[in-house]
Design a protein around this motif. Structure first.
Motif, PDB file in Angstrom:
ATOM      1  N   THR A  74      -0.392   4.499   5.244  1.00  0.00           N
ATOM      2  CA  THR A  74      -0.971   5.054   4.032  1.00  0.00           C
ATOM      3  C   THR A  74      -2.439   4.639   4.036  1.00  0.00           C
ATOM      4  N   SER A  75      -3.322   5.590   3.762  1.00  0.00           N
ATOM      5  CA  SER A  75      -4.757   5.285   3.736  1.00  0.00           C
ATOM      6  C   SER A  75      -5.301   5.512   2.335  1.00  0.00           C
ATOM      7  N   MET A  76      -6.067   4.547   1.852  1.00  0.00           N
ATOM      8  CA  MET A  76      -6.748   4.691   0.572  1.00  0.00           C
ATOM      9  C   MET A  76      -8.246   4.687   0.857  1.00  0.00           C
ATOM     10  N   ILE A  77      -8.914   5.743   0.428  1.00  0.00           N
ATOM     11  CA  ILE A  77     -10.361   5.824   0.577  1.00  0.00           C
ATOM     12  C   ILE A  77     -10.940   5.429  -0.779  1.00  0.00           C
ATOM     13  N   SER A  78     -11.571   4.282  -0.825  1.00  0.00           N
ATOM     14  CA  SER A  78     -12.119   3.740  -2.057  1.00  0.00           C
ATOM     15  C   SER A  78     -13.599   4.102  -2.132  1.00  0.00           C
ATOM     16  N   MET A  79     -13.972   4.787  -3.214  1.00  0.00           N
ATOM     17  CA  MET A  79     -15.362   5.210  -3.418  1.00  0.00           C
ATOM     18  C   MET A  79     -15.875   4.470  -4.647  1.00  0.00           C
ATOM     19  N   THR A  90     -14.828   3.047  -9.877  1.00  0.00           N
ATOM     20  CA  THR A  90     -14.225   3.307  -8.574  1.00  0.00           C
ATOM     21  C   THR A  90     -13.245   4.459  -8.709  1.00  0.00           C
ATOM     22  N   THR A  91     -13.200   5.304  -7.701  1.00  0.00           N
ATOM     23  CA  THR A  91     -12.156   6.323  -7.614  1.00  0.00           C
ATOM     24  C   THR A  91     -11.632   6.324  -6.184  1.00  0.00           C
ATOM     25  N   GLU A  92     -10.434   6.855  -6.006  1.00  0.00           N
ATOM     26  CA  GLU A  92      -9.809   6.801  -4.679  1.00  0.00           C
ATOM     27  C   GLU A  92      -9.261   8.145  -4.243  1.00  0.00           C
ATOM     28  N   ILE A  93      -9.133   8.267  -2.945  1.00  0.00           N
ATOM     29  CA  ILE A  93      -8.390   9.341  -2.303  1.00  0.00           C
ATOM     30  C   ILE A  93      -7.257   8.652  -1.555  1.00  0.00           C
ATOM     31  N   ILE A  94      -6.048   9.169  -1.698  1.00  0.00           N
ATOM     32  CA  ILE A  94      -4.896   8.585  -1.016  1.00  0.00           C
ATOM     33  C   ILE A  94      -4.388   9.577   0.026  1.00  0.00           C
ATOM     34  N   ILE A  95      -4.235   9.105   1.259  1.00  0.00           N
ATOM     35  CA  ILE A  95      -3.606   9.885   2.319  1.00  0.00           C
ATOM     36  C   ILE A  95      -2.208   9.282   2.475  1.00  0.00           C
ATOM     37  N   ASP A  96      -1.195  10.043   2.085  1.00  0.00           N
ATOM     38  CA  ASP A  96       0.180   9.544   2.110  1.00  0.00           C
ATOM     39  C   ASP A  96       0.633   9.206   3.528  1.00  0.00           C
ATOM     40  N   GLU A  97       1.546   8.280   3.627  1.00  0.00           N
ATOM     41  CA  GLU A  97       2.073   7.837   4.921  1.00  0.00           C
ATOM     42  C   GLU A  97       2.701   8.980   5.715  1.00  0.00           C
ATOM     43  N   ILE A  98       3.296   9.929   5.035  1.00  0.00           N
ATOM     44  CA  ILE A  98       3.938  11.044   5.752  1.00  0.00           C
ATOM     45  C   ILE A  98       2.932  12.088   6.237  1.00  0.00           C
ATOM     46  N   ILE A 117      -8.759   1.565   3.267  1.00  0.00           N
ATOM     47  CA  ILE A 117      -7.744   0.507   3.271  1.00  0.00           C
ATOM     48  C   ILE A 117      -6.454   1.141   3.791  1.00  0.00           C
ATOM     49  N   MET A 118      -5.981   0.681   4.932  1.00  0.00           N
ATOM     50  CA  MET A 118      -4.784   1.231   5.550  1.00  0.00           C
ATOM     51  C   MET A 118      -3.661   0.214   5.419  1.00  0.00           C
ATOM     52  N   THR A 119      -2.480   0.693   4.979  1.00  0.00           N
ATOM     53  CA  THR A 119      -1.342  -0.207   4.772  1.00  0.00           C
ATOM     54  C   THR A 119      -0.052   0.448   5.238  1.00  0.00           C
ATOM     55  N   SER A 120       0.913  -0.405   5.536  1.00  0.00           N
ATOM     56  CA  SER A 120       2.266   0.038   5.824  1.00  0.00           C
ATOM     57  C   SER A 120       3.182  -1.158   5.654  1.00  0.00           C
ATOM     58  N   THR A 121       4.374  -0.900   5.165  1.00  0.00           N
ATOM     59  CA  THR A 121       5.387  -1.944   5.080  1.00  0.00           C
ATOM     60  C   THR A 121       6.696  -1.391   5.623  1.00  0.00           C
ATOM     61  N   MET A 122       7.404  -2.231   6.323  1.00  0.00           N
ATOM     62  CA  MET A 122       8.706  -1.882   6.859  1.00  0.00           C
ATOM     63  C   MET A 122       9.575  -3.120   6.756  1.00  0.00           C
ATOM     64  N   GLY A 123      10.612  -3.049   5.910  1.00  0.00           N
ATOM     65  CA  GLY A 123      11.437  -4.233   5.712  1.00  0.00           C
ATOM     66  C   GLY A 123      10.596  -5.342   5.107  1.00  0.00           C
ATOM     67  N   GLN A 150       8.145  -6.761   6.913  1.00  0.00           N
ATOM     68  CA  GLN A 150       6.896  -6.762   7.676  1.00  0.00           C
ATOM     69  C   GLN A 150       5.849  -5.935   6.941  1.00  0.00           C
ATOM     70  N   GLY A 151       4.634  -6.379   6.965  1.00  0.00           N
ATOM     71  CA  GLY A 151       3.542  -5.632   6.358  1.00  0.00           C
ATOM     72  C   GLY A 151       2.341  -5.593   7.277  1.00  0.00           C
ATOM     73  N   LEU A 152       1.573  -4.543   7.156  1.00  0.00           N
ATOM     74  CA  LEU A 152       0.377  -4.364   7.968  1.00  0.00           C
ATOM     75  C   LEU A 152      -0.703  -3.806   7.064  1.00  0.00           C
ATOM     76  N   SER A 153      -1.895  -4.363   7.116  1.00  0.00           N
ATOM     77  CA  SER A 153      -3.010  -3.808   6.353  1.00  0.00           C
ATOM     78  C   SER A 153      -4.317  -4.206   7.021  1.00  0.00           C
ATOM     79  N   PHE A 154      -5.291  -3.302   6.928  1.00  0.00           N
ATOM     80  CA  PHE A 154      -6.638  -3.587   7.416  1.00  0.00           C
ATOM     81  C   PHE A 154      -7.618  -2.656   6.716  1.00  0.00           C
ATOM     82  N   THR A 155      -8.895  -2.968   6.817  1.00  0.00           N
ATOM     83  CA  THR A 155      -9.923  -2.178   6.132  1.00  0.00           C
ATOM     84  C   THR A 155     -10.998  -1.730   7.104  1.00  0.00           C
ATOM     85  N   THR A 156     -11.711  -0.683   6.675  1.00  0.00           N
ATOM     86  CA  THR A 156     -12.903  -0.220   7.381  1.00  0.00           C
ATOM     87  C   THR A 156     -13.984  -0.004   6.334  1.00  0.00           C
TER      88      THR A 156
END
Length: 169
Positions: free
Chosen positions: A69-74, A113-121, A149-155, A157-163
């Motif tokens: 899932t990607s969140m574009i934070s403006m 702040t406003t955001e754009i969300i790119i869904d995981e699917i 801000i990119m994130t994912s969770t499975m069980g 486990q979690g993963l996140s990082f930023t650009t």
């Protein structure tokens, strides 16, 4: 008893299949509330920024990917001035435009702040997706801050990082 459990499972599956899946669900009404007319002869400074985002990353090998899932934070980091976003356009790994998020300039109030969300699917961007963001600011106003801000969770486990965006004009 076994038939009862099977029936419950089938009913659950039917209802879950009817669930409407939205991809990159950004309601255009949200952007129209922020729309503003800007004069073509204004004294605002123009800028353009590039932001890398990832709807997928490689996992284990180059042949297996993991969706994110990607969140574009403006962000308007000015405490006193509104800023104006002219364009937020999403591109895929091959540089093909996927979508534009608003048709006319929008404003961000001071410290808003406003955001754009790119869904995981939504994997249309691939492993090298990116945004071009165009904006205008008053003279002596700090430039907007754009982050992915990119994130994912499975069980468990979690993963996140930023650009962070880079100004290109």
């Amino acid at each position: 008893m076994r038939i009862k459990y099977l029936s419950i499972l089938l009913i659950s599956l039917l209802f879950s299949c009817n669930e409407k899946k939205e991809i990159s669900s950004v309601n255009p009404k949200n952007w129209s509330k922020r729309a503003i007319n800007l004069s073509t002869k204004d004294s605002l400074e123009f800028g353009k920024s590039y932001l890398s985002v990832y709807s997928q990353i490689y996992s284990n090998t180059e042949h297996k990917t993991h969706n994110l899932t990607s969140m574009i934070s403006m962000r308007n980091i000015s405490e006193s001035d509104s800023i104006y976003l002219l364009r937020a356009e999403y591109y895929d790994t091959n540089g093909k435009s996927i979508r534009k998020y608003f048709d006319s300039p929008i404003f961000l109030a001071p410290m808003e702040t406003t955001e754009i969300i790119i869904d995981e699917i939504d994997v249309s961007g691939g492993t090298g997706s990116n945004f071009i963001l165009e904006w205008k600011i008053p003279k002596n106003c700090p430039e907007p801050l754009f982050e992915g801000i990119m994130t994912s969770t499975m069980g468990q486990q979690g993963l996140s990082f930023t650009t962070q965006a880079k100004r290109i004009k």
